[in-house]
Design a protein around this motif. Sequence first.
Motif, PDB file in Angstrom:
ATOM      1  N   UNK A 127      -4.212   0.552   2.286  1.00  0.00           N
ATOM      2  CA  UNK A 127      -4.834   0.387   1.231  1.00  0.00           C
ATOM      3  C   UNK A 127      -5.094  -0.880   0.557  1.00  0.00           C
ATOM      4  N   UNK A 128      -5.717  -1.892   1.664  1.00  0.00           N
ATOM      5  CA  UNK A 128      -6.211  -3.122   1.075  1.00  0.00           C
ATOM      6  C   UNK A 128      -4.979  -4.190   0.940  1.00  0.00           C
ATOM      7  N   UNK A 129      -3.923  -3.786   1.224  1.00  0.00           N
ATOM      8  CA  UNK A 129      -2.663  -4.767   1.137  1.00  0.00           C
ATOM      9  C   UNK A 129      -2.273  -4.994   2.567  1.00  0.00           C
ATOM     10  N   UNK A 130      -1.720  -6.040   2.685  1.00  0.00           N
ATOM     11  CA  UNK A 130      -1.227  -6.584   4.111  1.00  0.00           C
ATOM     12  C   UNK A 130       0.036  -7.390   4.042  1.00  0.00           C
ATOM     13  N   UNK A 131       0.834  -7.154   5.116  1.00  0.00           N
ATOM     14  CA  UNK A 131       1.956  -8.138   5.253  1.00  0.00           C
ATOM     15  C   UNK A 131       2.409  -8.250   6.843  1.00  0.00           C
ATOM     16  N   UNK A 132       3.063  -9.165   7.354  1.00  0.00           N
ATOM     17  CA  UNK A 132       3.399  -9.485   8.459  1.00  0.00           C
ATOM     18  C   UNK A 132       4.891  -9.759   8.591  1.00  0.00           C
ATOM     19  N   UNK A 133       5.434  -9.005   9.420  1.00  0.00           N
ATOM     20  CA  UNK A 133       7.095  -9.468   9.942  1.00  0.00           C
ATOM     21  C   UNK A 133       6.835 -10.621  10.902  1.00  0.00           C
ATOM     22  N   UNK A 134       7.219 -11.851  10.773  1.00  0.00           N
ATOM     23  CA  UNK A 134       6.853 -13.140  11.562  1.00  0.00           C
ATOM     24  C   UNK A 134       7.925 -13.106  12.596  1.00  0.00           C
ATOM     25  N   UNK A 135       8.906 -12.407  12.560  1.00  0.00           N
ATOM     26  CA  UNK A 135      10.160 -12.684  13.606  1.00  0.00           C
ATOM     27  C   UNK A 135      10.585 -14.170  13.473  1.00  0.00           C
ATOM     28  N   UNK A 136      10.506 -14.846  14.563  1.00  0.00           N
ATOM     29  CA  UNK A 136      11.150 -16.089  14.495  1.00  0.00           C
ATOM     30  C   UNK A 136       9.910 -17.199  14.707  1.00  0.00           C
ATOM     31  N   UNK A 137       8.481 -16.962  14.571  1.00  0.00           N
ATOM     32  CA  UNK A 137       7.688 -17.552  14.385  1.00  0.00           C
ATOM     33  C   UNK A 137       8.138 -18.849  13.535  1.00  0.00           C
ATOM     34  N   UNK A 138       8.756 -18.350  12.302  1.00  0.00           N
ATOM     35  CA  UNK A 138       9.225 -19.383  11.145  1.00  0.00           C
ATOM     36  C   UNK A 138      10.612 -18.818  11.189  1.00  0.00           C
ATOM     37  N   UNK A 139      11.595 -20.235  11.280  1.00  0.00           N
ATOM     38  CA  UNK A 139      13.075 -20.009  10.980  1.00  0.00           C
ATOM     39  C   UNK A 139      13.121 -20.410   9.498  1.00  0.00           C
ATOM     40  N   UNK A 140      12.460 -21.288   8.738  1.00  0.00           N
ATOM     41  CA  UNK A 140      12.838 -21.724   7.574  1.00  0.00           C
ATOM     42  C   UNK A 140      11.234 -22.229   6.672  1.00  0.00           C
ATOM     43  N   UNK A 141      11.255 -22.102   5.649  1.00  0.00           N
ATOM     44  CA  UNK A 141       9.784 -22.397   4.835  1.00  0.00           C
ATOM     45  C   UNK A 141       9.264 -23.920   5.207  1.00  0.00           C
TER      46      UNK A 141
ATOM     47  N   UNK B 168       1.011  -1.171  -0.120  1.00  0.00           N
ATOM     48  CA  UNK B 168      -0.100  -0.044  -0.158  1.00  0.00           C
ATOM     49  C   UNK B 168       0.710   1.292  -0.180  1.00  0.00           C
ATOM     50  N   UNK B 169       0.611   2.196   0.910  1.00  0.00           N
ATOM     51  CA  UNK B 169       1.461   3.509   1.256  1.00  0.00           C
ATOM     52  C   UNK B 169       2.739   2.974   1.831  1.00  0.00           C
ATOM     53  N   UNK B 170       3.001   2.047   2.364  1.00  0.00           N
ATOM     54  CA  UNK B 170       4.303   1.657   3.245  1.00  0.00           C
ATOM     55  C   UNK B 170       5.137   0.971   2.313  1.00  0.00           C
ATOM     56  N   UNK B 171       6.281   1.575   2.662  1.00  0.00           N
ATOM     57  CA  UNK B 171       7.768   1.174   1.829  1.00  0.00           C
ATOM     58  C   UNK B 171       8.539   0.269   3.039  1.00  0.00           C
TER      59      UNK B 171
END
Length: 301
Positions: free
Chosen positions: A224-238, A14-17
């Motif tokens: 603006x309808x877009x989303x992201x999450x900084x997951x920290x160490x909830x996940x280390x690897x895919x 959205x409006x976030x870089x």
Amino acid sequence: MSTETTAPQRITVGDVEVVRVVEWLGPFAPATDLVPQSAPQMWQDGGAHLAPDHYDPARGLAVMALQTWVVRSAGLTVLVDTGVGSGRDRPASPHFHRREGDLLGDLTRAGIPAQDVDVVVNTHLHADHVGGNTTGADGEWAPAFPNARYLVPAADDHHFGPAGGYGGNRSPDDRLLYEDSIAPVHRAGQTRLWDGTLRIDAHLTLESVPGHTPGSGVLRIASRGERAVFAGDVLHSPVQILNPSCNSCFCMDPVLAAAGRRKVLERAADERELVIPAHFAGPGAVRVRRRGGAFGFDPAA
């Protein structure tokens, strides 16, 4: 959303870089040591989803990154985690002990001088997430970002600080990281402890997801309808997206960690959140999708 391939990598939500600042990237540890509940076959079955960006099949090593994410939102410049830092005593962590990083130089080269940082988010208080909080030499540590508020999970502050870690006979590294990377920020009056949820601005919200540590959190973007999450160490690897019940070797409460991971993945799939974990190599971010009762993922695009 768009991702540039030039360095530093930039993503728009959205409006976030979002700007990716990589401290180090490469093979890190045996994959089944990093995720002890995983079997070699899980990594092999991941195929092109894991190799070569996240797994070196020839050596059986997980490929990871140490990195900081810079978020520019509503006039604020926000750092998400600060890496290992420079000159830190971490005797129990050979990868981090006396490492010489250059976070401030890397940020300056990306057009982000230290004095311009308004907020520092520590998703949790592990050594590779807080080391760049401070700068100094010979044990004289001071906040590296003089104009910033440092948002520190209250439960982690208790656990790793004198009331918890010091008195609980935990790892000496816990005491060291608190004394060189957290306590100086407290003394400077720049810390804000938080728990549960904390709204930073119109686009950014912190949420607790305990398990990896008592106060582990994620930072969500909605713009603006877009989303992201900084997951920290909830996940280390895919591999943990493909097998969400598998915890890393660093998760302190396995039951809570697995439950929190699944909730983050479910929301990411349902709300089309871009998932940006702390240590993913490759593009650094993925799109999670439901695959029957399980999950799959695609690189960010």
